[in-house]
Design a protein around this motif. Structure first.
Motif, PDB file in Angstrom:
ATOM      1  N   ARG A 228       0.797  -1.233  -0.125  1.00 46.76           N
ATOM      2  CA  ARG A 228      -0.077  -0.016   0.080  1.00 46.76           C
ATOM      3  C   ARG A 228       0.715   1.433  -0.032  1.00 46.76           C
ATOM      4  NH1 ARG A 228      -3.833   1.783   4.300  1.00 46.76           N
ATOM      5  NH2 ARG A 228      -4.745   3.607   3.566  1.00 46.76           N
ATOM      6  N   VAL A 229       1.800   1.244   0.922  1.00 41.64           N
ATOM      7  CA  VAL A 229       2.752   2.396   0.992  1.00 41.64           C
ATOM      8  C   VAL A 229       3.390   2.462  -0.189  1.00 41.64           C
ATOM      9  CG1 VAL A 229       4.768   3.413   2.119  1.00 41.64           C
ATOM     10  CG2 VAL A 229       2.976   2.087   3.388  1.00 41.64           C
ATOM     11  N   ALA A 230       4.058   1.452  -0.919  1.00 44.67           N
ATOM     12  CA  ALA A 230       4.843   1.538  -2.145  1.00 44.67           C
ATOM     13  C   ALA A 230       3.749   2.270  -3.356  1.00 44.67           C
ATOM     14  CB  ALA A 230       5.184   0.209  -2.689  1.00 44.67           C
ATOM     15  N   LEU A 231       2.596   1.545  -3.468  1.00 42.11           N
ATOM     16  CA  LEU A 231       1.734   2.071  -4.324  1.00 42.11           C
ATOM     17  C   LEU A 231       1.343   3.648  -4.356  1.00 42.11           C
ATOM     18  CD1 LEU A 231      -0.492  -0.998  -5.179  1.00 42.11           C
ATOM     19  CD2 LEU A 231       1.101  -0.108  -6.498  1.00 42.11           C
ATOM     20  N   GLN A 232       1.100   4.113  -3.086  1.00 38.85           N
ATOM     21  CA  GLN A 232       0.792   5.349  -2.762  1.00 38.85           C
ATOM     22  C   GLN A 232       2.009   6.426  -3.299  1.00 38.85           C
ATOM     23  OE1 GLN A 232       0.187   5.115   1.594  1.00 38.85           O
ATOM     24  NE2 GLN A 232      -2.016   5.203   1.288  1.00 38.85           N
ATOM     25  N   LYS A 233       3.220   5.743  -2.887  1.00 41.97           N
ATOM     26  CA  LYS A 233       4.339   6.708  -3.280  1.00 41.97           C
ATOM     27  C   LYS A 233       4.326   6.643  -4.918  1.00 41.97           C
ATOM     28  CE  LYS A 233       7.053   7.106   0.560  1.00 41.97           C
ATOM     29  NZ  LYS A 233       8.331   7.012   1.238  1.00 41.97           N
ATOM     30  N   LEU A 234       4.283   5.388  -5.444  1.00 40.75           N
ATOM     31  CA  LEU A 234       4.419   5.550  -6.948  1.00 40.75           C
ATOM     32  C   LEU A 234       3.422   6.213  -7.396  1.00 40.75           C
ATOM     33  CD1 LEU A 234       5.072   1.652  -7.727  1.00 40.75           C
ATOM     34  CD2 LEU A 234       6.742   3.439  -8.226  1.00 40.75           C
ATOM     35  N   ASN A 235       1.916   6.200  -6.859  1.00 44.58           N
ATOM     36  CA  ASN A 235       1.037   7.069  -7.654  1.00 44.58           C
ATOM     37  C   ASN A 235       1.499   8.755  -7.189  1.00 44.58           C
ATOM     38  OD1 ASN A 235      -0.697   4.912  -8.272  1.00 44.58           O
ATOM     39  ND2 ASN A 235      -1.716   4.917  -6.304  1.00 44.58           N
ATOM     40  N   ARG A 236       1.998   9.123  -6.235  1.00 51.49           N
ATOM     41  CA  ARG A 236       2.284  10.367  -6.181  1.00 51.49           C
ATOM     42  C   ARG A 236       3.384  10.803  -7.105  1.00 51.49           C
ATOM     43  NH1 ARG A 236       1.509   9.990  -0.507  1.00 51.49           N
ATOM     44  NH2 ARG A 236       3.376   9.450  -0.116  1.00 51.49           N
ATOM     45  N   LEU A 237       4.486   9.894  -7.129  1.00 55.01           N
ATOM     46  CA  LEU A 237       5.552  10.115  -8.389  1.00 55.01           C
ATOM     47  C   LEU A 237       5.050  10.145  -9.699  1.00 55.01           C
ATOM     48  CD1 LEU A 237       8.387   7.888  -7.054  1.00 55.01           C
ATOM     49  CD2 LEU A 237       8.532  10.314  -6.912  1.00 55.01           C
ATOM     50  N   LEU A 238       4.214   9.347 -10.054  1.00 58.35           N
ATOM     51  CA  LEU A 238       3.486   9.075 -11.323  1.00 58.35           C
ATOM     52  C   LEU A 238       2.738  10.371 -11.844  1.00 58.35           C
ATOM     53  CD1 LEU A 238       2.900   5.468 -11.413  1.00 58.35           C
ATOM     54  CD2 LEU A 238       4.185   6.602 -13.087  1.00 58.35           C
ATOM     55  N   ALA A 239       2.313  10.948 -10.669  1.00 65.34           N
ATOM     56  CA  ALA A 239       1.181  12.101 -10.778  1.00 65.34           C
ATOM     57  C   ALA A 239       2.057  13.376 -11.428  1.00 65.34           C
ATOM     58  CB  ALA A 239       0.386  12.393  -9.453  1.00 65.34           C
TER      59      ALA A 239
END
Lengths: 574, 165
Positions: free
Chosen positions: A321-332
């Protein structure tokens, strides 16, 4: 305050907000049962200790809490082993409390003595033998902490009778001091940045969701992630429900009985993003041929899962969950490659999706897949489904699409027959208002059928759908395909009359012999206020397809002999 | 994954001195099919912590998995890979040699060259203590082989990485 061991146990169970304990009493745990009698902690007494652990497993997964079992020493303890091993493979948080002979008898081959911590060492996340009552509170707290944190798993605590009867000063344990146990939740930045770079470059990305997505509660993050990068999503058996099956990006389960789209796409994707999956052999097929053109981003909280079976270009150790949250922020923030460049890939996937293998219904005989499809329709896909193991499990995975997480509860890694009914009981305890259905075969339901008594005793209206082909069907299918139809040991013609058996237990029994009886029987059974056992006499030699033979590349999918046409072209039904 | 050649690796493991900790580690190796060539264990200055020195064998991927699996055990505090160079490794062996009168001088000479010591004497045999790298112990055993070698007890290597100067 000086408390007895049993009282300390009760205190810790309260602190851990344990509502229910699944178990079976015996000589060495009488004191514990005595202590819990009349307390707010509910006791569900099963009929066999294996079921106590499976029920705690079903409870844990449905409730999202730690499941607790309580059994006696010796045979009580050894009976839990299959349940513990199943929970270990599937990363289910459990605390298994075992009675043990008094410390002064340990090692003497005393009556009902067994070295259960020795026996369960390889199939628990950790285990303890409590030697002094002074250690009891700390060990119990550690057990709960270890079970639920990091990659969850079962923890066994062996409780000698004299320790539980001894007294000591009790103070609630405030802080745990586990010197070297510090699971990493927060992934490092560098691999995340590298992942974003690979994602930006990829023209044919594929997301593989595993059970870790469910365990970390990352379904929403996964949805956002896949939609943002416009990548098709597949999953392992344990990951079903992590991504909505009704989403256009969903391409079905991967592996031995995976969909055509999922299996084909692994062979031609250029980037595989695995989230909380461990690349079991049933998922990869021939490992050297698996995702050969792809770079692999592998997110997992357990470092041993990474690079164990397949290489990883970018290993990301952390909570999904943490990893995907961070990836989503970077991708945004990232304005790299426009997702339009993936249109061709998505079209290719769609073509495979249209070529999905189906089955043919028949007029005079019930097809097992048809029962599952009707079950899906009648429950609007909203039931909690548990399964046994074998064909029933795979047909459920194929024909009961899951839109929400934690609706499928199955023994994935260990493949433990006898899991479904007790797991359904546990899930029903966790979710009294939900419809809970165990999809079973006639072989595996008999492995823990005695638990119907538990369901009746506690008024748990679980439903059992038996796909009855009078075979150990999955093994029979292998014999049909790879052993020249020599059905050694697989016919199980001698079986009880399941309707009468259900009635004997005080449950409702129903039977369907023809296709037009399927829906009425399901309607009646699902609406029953009692536990109900529905016996569907299905086509005896129906197989699960497509099928990738063990050890073959995923692209080598077999269809039913004589029905090769089902592999090509759009879905059709006779 | 690509198959490459298996190599020897010494691991130095700090482990909580708990009942069952050794069994957990030994069980991990046997259960997952890893190889233990030797194992030496004793408490450190902190009585609650033991140091275990394990010599194992495997290709790069297997060694990486072994280290990860060891780290996953709750009782394991630290896993250190002992470097081939820039480490000190020692093994102790006790060797009972049945030496006839004419062999004894030769045996004594070999013992002296290897800086060993005779720690027990009887009418029929000498018991020799010898310390050094594993290769040295093996060379010694090779040299005394022509004489009659009886019981041999070896610790297996123990090792520490060198500190930078």
């Amino acid at each position: 305050m000086r408390l007895k061991g049993t009282q300390i146990l009760k205190e810790v169970l309260r602190e851990e907000e344990v509502e229910v304990v699944f178990g079976l009493p015996g000589g060495t745990v009488i004191d514990i049962y005595d202590e819990l009698l009349g307390s707010e902690i509910r006791n569900i007494v099963v009929r066999h200790e294996q079921a106590a652990v499976h029920a705690a497993d079903g409870y844990a997964r449905a409730a999202g809490k730690v499941g607790v079992s309580l059994v006696t020493s010796g045979p009580g303890a050894t009976n839990t082993v299959s349940g513990i091993a199943s929970a270990y493979m599937d990363s289910v948080p459990l605390v298994v409390l075992c009675g043990q002979v008094p410390t002064y008898l340990i090692g003497n081959d005393a009556f009902q003595e067994v070295d259960i911590s020795g026996i369960t060492r390889p199939c628990t996340k950790h285990n303890y033998l409590v030697r002094r009552v002074e250690d009891l509170a700390r060990i119990l707290k550690e057990a709960f902490h270890i079970a639920r944190s990091g990659r969850p798993g079962p923890v066994l605590v062996d409780l000698p009778k004299d320790v539980m009867c001894a007294r000591t000063r009790y103070r609630p344990v405030e802080r745990l001091e586990l010197k070297s146990y510090r699971p990493v939740y927060d992934p490092k930045c560098k691999p995340l940045a590298r992942a974003v770079e690979l994602i930006g470059r990829s023209r044919r990305p594929l997301v593989l969701a595993g059970g870790g997505v469910l365990l970390s509660g990352a379904s929403a993050e996964l949805r956002a992630f896949a939609r943002k990068i416009r990548a098709p999503v597949t999953s392992t058996l344990m990951g079903l429900g992590a991504f909505p099956a009704s989403d256009p990006l969903w391409i079905g389960m991967l592996g031995m009985h995976g969909t055509r789209a999922a299996n084909m796409s692994t062979a031609s994707c250029d980037l595989l993003i695995a989230v909380g999956a461990r690349f079991d052999d049933r998922v990869t097929g021939k490992v050297d041929a698996f995702a050969r053109q792809a770079e692999i981003i592998h997110i997992d909280i357990d470092p041993t899962s990474i690079r164990k079976n397949v290489p990883a270009t970018v290993p990301i150790v952390g909570d999904c969950r943490v990893a995907l949250q961070k990836l989503n922020r970077l991708l945004a923030r990232d304005n790299g490659s426009p997702p339009e460049s993936r249109q061709a890939w998505l079209q290719e996937i769609d073509a495979w999706k249209r070529g999905q293998v189906r089955y043919r219904r028949r007029e005079n005989v019930i097809k097992p897949q048809q029962v599952i499809e009707e079950l899906f329709r009648l429950t609007a896909g909203e039931a909690i489904i548990t399964t046994e193991v074998g064909q029933n499990q795979m047909w459920t995975a194929q024909y009961y699409p899951f839109d929400e997480p934690n609706r499928l509860i199955t023994s994935g890694g260990l493949g433990c027959m006898g899991f479904g009914l007790p797991a359904a009981i546990g899930a029903q305890v966790a979710s009294p208002d939900r419809l809970v259905v165990d999809v079973a075969g006639d072989g595996s339901i008999q492995m823990n059928i005695q638990e119907l008594a538990t369901a009746v005793q506690y008024g748990l209206p679980v439903k059992v759908v038996i796909l009855n082909n009078r075979y150990l069907g999955m093994v029979r299918q292998w014999q049909e395909l790879f052993y020249d139809r020599r059905y050694a040991g697989t016919p199980v013609d001698v079986a009880p009359d399941f309707v009468k058996l259900a009635e004997a237990y005080g449950a409702q029994g129903l039977r369907a012999l023809t296709p037009d009886e399927v829906v009425p029987v399901l309607e009646k059974g699902l609406c029953s206020r009692k536990p109900a056992l529905m016996d569907f006499r299905v086509a005896r030699e129906e197989g699960v397809y497509p099928m990738v033979p063990a050890g073959a590349p995923l692209t080598r999918m077999l269809t039913a002999p004589g029905e090769e046409d089902l592999l090509e072209g759009p879905a059709r039904r006779a | 994954m690509k198959k490459e050649e298996a190599k020897k690796q010494v691991l130095s493991i700090l482990v909580e001195n708990q009942p069952g900790a050794l069994a957990r580690i030994a069980g991990l190796f046997s259960g997952r099919g890893y190889n233990i060539e030797s194992l030496a264990v004793a408490p450190t200055m902190d009585a609650a912590v033991s140091r275990m020195t394990i010599m194992t064998r495997g290709d790069h991927a297997v060694l990486e998995q072994i280290k990860k699996q060891l780290n996953k055990l709750i009782n394991v505090l630290k896993v250190v890979e002992v470097r081939k160079r820039r480490s000190v490794q020692r093994e102790l062996a006790m060797v009972k040699v049945t030496a006839s009168a004419e062999d004894r001088t030769e045996l004594m000479r070999i013992v002296e060259i290897f800086r060993g010591r005779v720690v027990d004497v009887s009418h029929e045999s000498y018991t020799v203590e010898i310390t050094g790298k594993t290769a040295k112990i093996e060379a010694f055993l090779e040299l005394v082989k022509p004489m009659k070698v009886g019981d041999v007890a070896r610790t297996g290597p123990i090792a520490l990485n060198r500190e930078p100067l």
